[in-house]
Enzyme design. Sequence first.
Site, mmCIF file in Angstrom:
data_model
loop_
_atom_site.group_PDB
_atom_site.id
_atom_site.type_symbol
_atom_site.label_atom_id
_atom_site.label_comp_id
_atom_site.label_asym_id
_atom_site.label_seq_id
_atom_site.Cartn_x
_atom_site.Cartn_y
_atom_site.Cartn_z
ATOM 1 C CB SER A 97 -0.846 -0.003 1.283
ATOM 2 O OG SER A 97 -1.511 1.228 1.462
ATOM 3 C CE1 TYR A 136 -4.132 -2.110 5.238
ATOM 4 C CE2 TYR A 136 -3.405 0.117 4.748
ATOM 5 C CZ TYR A 136 -3.854 -1.112 4.320
ATOM 6 O OH TYR A 136 -4.017 -1.364 2.971
HETATM 7 P P1 NDP Z 1 -11.374 -5.802 0.192
HETATM 8 O O1 NDP Z 1 -11.771 -5.550 1.593
HETATM 9 O O2 NDP Z 1 -12.273 -5.416 -0.909
HETATM 10 O O3 NDP Z 1 -10.964 -7.336 0.009
HETATM 11 C C1 NDP Z 1 -10.092 -7.938 0.923
HETATM 12 C C2 NDP Z 1 -9.770 -9.325 0.432
HETATM 13 O O4 NDP Z 1 -8.892 -9.942 1.384
HETATM 14 C C3 NDP Z 1 -11.010 -10.185 0.306
HETATM 15 O O5 NDP Z 1 -10.881 -11.038 -0.815
HETATM 16 C C4 NDP Z 1 -10.994 -10.991 1.594
HETATM 17 O O6 NDP Z 1 -11.611 -12.237 1.408
HETATM 18 C C5 NDP Z 1 -9.497 -11.159 1.831
HETATM 19 N N1 NDP Z 1 -9.164 -11.396 3.233
HETATM 20 C C6 NDP Z 1 -9.285 -10.547 4.278
HETATM 21 N N2 NDP Z 1 -8.900 -11.147 5.415
HETATM 22 C C7 NDP Z 1 -8.530 -12.403 5.070
HETATM 23 C C8 NDP Z 1 -8.047 -13.513 5.792
HETATM 24 N N3 NDP Z 1 -7.853 -13.472 7.117
HETATM 25 N N4 NDP Z 1 -7.759 -14.646 5.120
HETATM 26 C C9 NDP Z 1 -7.948 -14.715 3.783
HETATM 27 N N5 NDP Z 1 -8.402 -13.704 3.036
HETATM 28 C C10 NDP Z 1 -8.700 -12.565 3.679
HETATM 29 O O7 NDP Z 1 -9.987 -5.065 0.040
HETATM 30 P P2 NDP Z 1 -9.129 -4.656 -1.238
HETATM 31 O O8 NDP Z 1 -9.448 -5.513 -2.387
HETATM 32 O O9 NDP Z 1 -9.218 -3.204 -1.371
HETATM 33 O O10 NDP Z 1 -7.664 -4.991 -0.664
HETATM 34 C C11 NDP Z 1 -6.807 -5.965 -1.225
HETATM 35 C C12 NDP Z 1 -5.381 -5.644 -0.764
HETATM 36 O O11 NDP Z 1 -5.013 -4.354 -1.254
HETATM 37 C C13 NDP Z 1 -5.202 -5.599 0.747
HETATM 38 O O12 NDP Z 1 -3.975 -6.168 1.097
HETATM 39 C C14 NDP Z 1 -5.196 -4.113 1.044
HETATM 40 O O13 NDP Z 1 -4.505 -3.812 2.230
HETATM 41 C C15 NDP Z 1 -4.518 -3.581 -0.182
HETATM 42 N N6 NDP Z 1 -4.780 -2.172 -0.437
HETATM 43 C C16 NDP Z 1 -6.066 -1.701 -0.593
HETATM 44 C C17 NDP Z 1 -6.289 -0.361 -0.798
HETATM 45 C C18 NDP Z 1 -7.658 0.229 -0.924
HETATM 46 O O14 NDP Z 1 -7.799 1.454 -0.836
HETATM 47 N N7 NDP Z 1 -8.695 -0.567 -1.167
HETATM 48 C C19 NDP Z 1 -5.167 0.594 -0.915
HETATM 49 C C20 NDP Z 1 -3.870 -0.015 -0.741
HETATM 50 C C21 NDP Z 1 -3.705 -1.335 -0.515
HETATM 51 P P3 NDP Z 1 -12.678 -12.871 2.436
HETATM 52 O O15 NDP Z 1 -13.284 -11.764 3.230
HETATM 53 O O16 NDP Z 1 -13.621 -13.602 1.574
HETATM 54 O O17 NDP Z 1 -11.834 -13.783 3.267
#
Ligand code: NDP
Length: 262
Positions: free
Chosen positions: A146, A159
Amino acid sequence: MSDAAYLKGRHAIVTGGGRGIGAAISEELARLGADVTLMGREAATLAKQAARLVSRFGARSVGIICDVGSEDSIRAAFAKAQEGFGGTYILVNNAGQAEAARFGEMKRELWDRMVAVNLTGSFLCTQQVLPGMLKAGEGRIINIASTAGLKGYSTITAYCASKHGVIGLTRALAAETVKTKITVNAVCPGYTDTEMSHAGIKTLMNAGKTEDEAKHLLVRTIPRGSFIEPAEVANAVAWLSSPGASAITGQSIVVAAGEVMK
Ligand code: NDP
């Protein structure tokens, strides 16, 4: 080899691949020919996205339950994945969570959860694929960090710390594998249009902001004035997976429309 085929027969694992940025990444890798394993905690979400990859791109794809906060769950999921589609060529450590709290009000549990899922989860998943990559003599590890891995933001200390850790993990492992054909890189998105950012907007609204004010507070961090799109992050991952990116390792590629310049 055509652009559409350079990942043909390659196994890619995307954690958190069922939705958000991970889903966009899974689509880009499937479009390029990869066999894609999606991991996450919700079977229905994973199954729906795997079916989409099959119908839209003719890809081989499967969803496997995995909680990256649990080492046992990771071991079981990766064993099943590699039994299904063989050794991993691409691992995208994308699963992540973001929770906000002022430092003085932050509970130890929140800190532990951010570090466990975002940082230790990436470490443990990487452990599951690295021996196979070393044996094969090639591989791509791509960590979705990020901009919070490169700078500080108010009220998300845990975070930020976890994502700075992901950048450190990336650089150190890149240094350790530099004599091989394995590359290790991080992609650093700014605020991206997914449920994670929408949850951030809700938190600000609960603290008294209107929806427009809350959106503005996030979007104003991005100089172009609009959220990053998941597909823009996925494109960076596709490039890092391409044959032409073989000399790119230990890098933190910022996808933030001008927010962080280095
Ligand atoms: P979302 O909240 O939309 O999706 C998060 C994803 O991570 C889901 O597929 C969820 O799947 C999975 N996840 C969360 N916790 C777990 C766990 N314990 N085990 C397995 N899977 C898990 O977030 P984003 O798509 O936005 O984020 C994806 C990545 O990008 C993250 O690492 C985030 O930190 C990073 N990011 C996001 C930004 C943003 O503004 N959106 C900016 C910068 C970085 P499920 O709940 O089905 O398990």
